[in-house]
Design an enzyme around this catalytic site. Structure first.
Site, PDB file in Angstrom:
ATOM      1  N   ARG A 143       0.805  -1.225   0.000  1.00 33.94           N
ATOM      2  CA  ARG A 143       0.000   0.000   0.000  1.00 33.94           C
ATOM      3  C   ARG A 143       0.842   1.282   0.000  1.00 33.94           C
ATOM      4  O   ARG A 143       0.611   2.189  -0.809  1.00 33.94           O
ATOM      5  CB  ARG A 143      -0.909   0.054   1.248  1.00 33.94           C
ATOM      6  N   THR A 144       1.785   1.372   0.924  1.00 33.80           N
ATOM      7  CA  THR A 144       2.501   2.645   1.096  1.00 33.80           C
ATOM      8  C   THR A 144       3.260   2.992  -0.183  1.00 33.80           C
ATOM      9  O   THR A 144       3.107   4.090  -0.733  1.00 33.80           O
ATOM     10  CB  THR A 144       3.458   2.553   2.299  1.00 33.80           C
ATOM     11  N   LYS A 173      27.074  -3.641   1.397  1.00 36.60           N
ATOM     12  CA  LYS A 173      27.348  -2.908   2.646  1.00 36.60           C
ATOM     13  C   LYS A 173      27.319  -1.388   2.468  1.00 36.60           C
ATOM     14  O   LYS A 173      27.968  -0.672   3.237  1.00 36.60           O
ATOM     15  CB  LYS A 173      28.692  -3.321   3.281  1.00 36.60           C
ATOM     16  N   ARG A 217      11.273   3.316   3.738  1.00 35.12           N
ATOM     17  CA  ARG A 217      10.876   2.413   4.847  1.00 35.12           C
ATOM     18  C   ARG A 217      12.100   1.595   5.217  1.00 35.12           C
ATOM     19  O   ARG A 217      12.834   1.134   4.338  1.00 35.12           O
ATOM     20  CB  ARG A 217       9.734   1.498   4.396  1.00 35.12           C
TER      21      ARG A 217
HETATM   22  N1   CP Z   1      -0.489  -0.244   5.783  1.00 33.14           N
HETATM   23  C1   CP Z   1       0.716  -0.391   5.223  1.00 33.14           C
HETATM   24  O1   CP Z   1       1.705   0.262   5.574  1.00 33.14           O
HETATM   25  O2   CP Z   1       0.738  -1.329   4.230  1.00 33.14           O
HETATM   26  P1   CP Z   1       2.034  -1.782   3.432  1.00 33.14           P
HETATM   27  O3   CP Z   1       2.926  -2.484   4.410  1.00 33.14           O
HETATM   28  O4   CP Z   1       1.503  -2.714   2.370  1.00 33.14           O
HETATM   29  O5   CP Z   1       2.678  -0.561   2.874  1.00 33.14           O
END
Ligand code: CP
Length: 505
Positions: free
Chosen positions: A62-63, A92, A113
């Protein structure tokens, strides 16, 4: 108050105030209305020359997709990686260097992320372009909470005060609960009710923080009790990937009473929410409930596109492109984690035990038995350094003497990981020239603890509490060797709150 998101990093939901959240909800509602009125294409030139870099060290559907969709629908472009395989992270390369490469490729914004807490604040410190936190370890996921809040805004007639919400699933290891509950704390008369096994329960530090921000947090005996007393119920996936040795079978056992099935839903009046994904084996939400269109799960997912579109538009519209300088902010090379100890007059640390050193380093107040480990970790024997690790059973003292004149950041970090809060003494001409405790964040998930990331630890002061600049977890000095005066001097030397480390040369 002037609201401006240009050139701003989006790292923690606590950096937002009530007015800013309302502002973004209003902007996201405009995106929502354009979509529902079939007018989406009118935005296609808005971010025409802007480019988004995505850096996903952890999986995401999603994100990542909704940021790309948002960019696509605003006429911008995007590129990046999902998963580190195929990138030079496998060779590394550090977070800092990877972020710099995104800048060298002339991106205008980064969404990232990463599994380690604090990694996003570090990326933001390094980058000259804005950075958005797409989830850092157990820490935060601010745009998820913004889209959740936007969903509540739409479901509550654009009013966010007086909301009562239940939390279920894994309230301990996930980042969405932390970010959403802190976002809710910007509004009035918020009540959070929750029920879970202790292992999956709300962290005490979070509950305390929420209470200090005026939120009522109530633990109930059962999910049924929670569901009968709230308007919304926010279920979350057990974060197995962050639970160490716990197996899925263990979690299924813990979750037995807490899964959401059709019976529980029929007996209550709540609107169900979930950040998704659902774990299809644990099925914390029964699939009969999951596909019930009256629930909010899929609405949340689509709202993610509207909210992220609004956010990117606000951050990038009309902003000049940043020229790549290839320079690193010199402020990033230094931490502020050296707690200076008072050097007693005529202190000759090297003379006290075993033998005398004139020039070198004494690492004192080590945890008993760690001195040999440190010699091995620093490879002192093979470096031609004259080193004496010692443990004196009578006094219980453990220490290490070496003729190395000073230790570098990696060496200090390695020592501190083995024996926190020891004292480092640099001896010059037989006298103690410098004496300090090297403080390292105690959160084992904090990015500053990874030696080869080379992140100098930094702290700030928050109403008398010391916090790590990166993961923002509190730090309490436990060493008995540090006096009250030394502690106070250290706390007084820290900045109040997170300071910007922006550098545009
Ligand atoms: N809700 C959410 O962060 O979904 P993802 O891990 O699929 O990005």
């Amino acid at each position: 108050m002037e609201i401006n998101f240009k050139d701003r990093d989006i790292i923690s939901i606590t950096d937002f105030c009530r007015d800013e959240i309302f502002y973004l909800c209003k902007k996201a509602k405009k995106m929502h209305d354009l979509e529902k009125n079939n007018e989406r294409d009118g935005l296609l030139n808005e971010l025409k020359n802007k480019a988004l870099a995505y850096m996903f060290y952890e999986p995401s559907t999603r994100t990542k997709t909704s940021f790309i969709t948002a960019m696509r629908q605003l006429g911008g472009s995007w590129d990046g990686f999902s998963g580190i395989e195929g990138t030079s992270v496998m060779k590394k390369e550090t977070i800092r260097d990877t972020v710099m490469m995104m800048e060298a490729n002339h991106f205008d914004v980064i969404v990232m992320r990463h599994p380690l807490g604090g990694s996003l604040q570090w990326a933001a410190d390094v980058a000259s372009i804005p950075v958005i936190n797409g989830g850092d370890g157990e820490n935060e996921h601010p745009t998820q909470s913004l889209l959740d809040i936007f969903t509540l805004y739409l479901l509550s007639d654009e009013n966010l005060d007086g909301i009562s919400i239940g939390f279920g699933g894994d309230l301990s290891h996930g980042r969405t609960i932390r970010s959403l509950s802190l976002a809710l704390s910007c509004f009035k008369d918020i009540t959070i009710r929750w029920a879970a096994e202790d292992f999956l329960g709300m962290p005490e530090d979070l509950v305390e923080l929420l209470k200090s921000r005026g939120v009522s947090v109530i633990r109930e005996k059962s999910v049924e009790d929670v569901m009968s007393r709230v308007q919304f119920y926010y279920m979350t996936r057990p974060q197995l990937e962050r639970m160490g040795g716990i197996t899925q079978k263990d979690v299924m056992e813990m979750m037995k009473k807490y899964r959401i099935d059709l019976k529980k839903v029929k007996e209550s009046n709540v609107k169900l929410m979930h950040p998704l994904p659902v774990n299809s084996e644990i099925a914390e939400i029964d699939y009969e409930v999951y596909f019930d269109k009256s629930q909010a799960f899929f609405q949340q997912a689509e709202n993610g596109v509207f909210l992220r579109k609004a956010l990117l538009y606000e951050m990038l519209k009309g902003v000049e492109s940043v020229q790549f300088s290839g320079k690193l902010n010199p402020l990033l090379e230094y931490g502020n984690n050296r707690l200076k100890r008072i050097i007693k007059e005529n202190a000759k640390e090297g003379r006290k035990f075993i033998d005398n050193i004139t020039n070198g380093t004494v690492v004192d107040h080590l945890l008993p038995g760690t001195e040999q480990k440190i010699v091995a970790e620093l490879d002192l024997m093979n470096r031609g350094s004259s080193s004496i690790p010692a443990h004196l059973p009578k006094s219980g003292k453990s220490f290490l003497k070496t003729d190395l004149p000073e230790l570098n950041e990696r060496e200090l970090k390695k020592i501190t990981l083995i024996s926190p809060e020891d004292t480092i003494n640099y001896i010059k001409d037989g006298k103690v020239a410098d004496k300090f405790v090297y403080l390292l964040c105690k959160n084992t998930n904090c990015v500053t603890r990874v030696v080869n990331e080379d992140i100098p630890p930094k702290f700030y002061e928050d109403s008398g509490t010391i916090r790590c600049r990166y993961c923002r977890k509190s730090y309490s000095i436990t060493s008995k060797k540090v006096s009250q005066k030394e502690k106070e001097e250290f706390i007084n030397s820290l900045p109040e709150g997170i300071e910007q480390i922006k550098f545009h040369a």
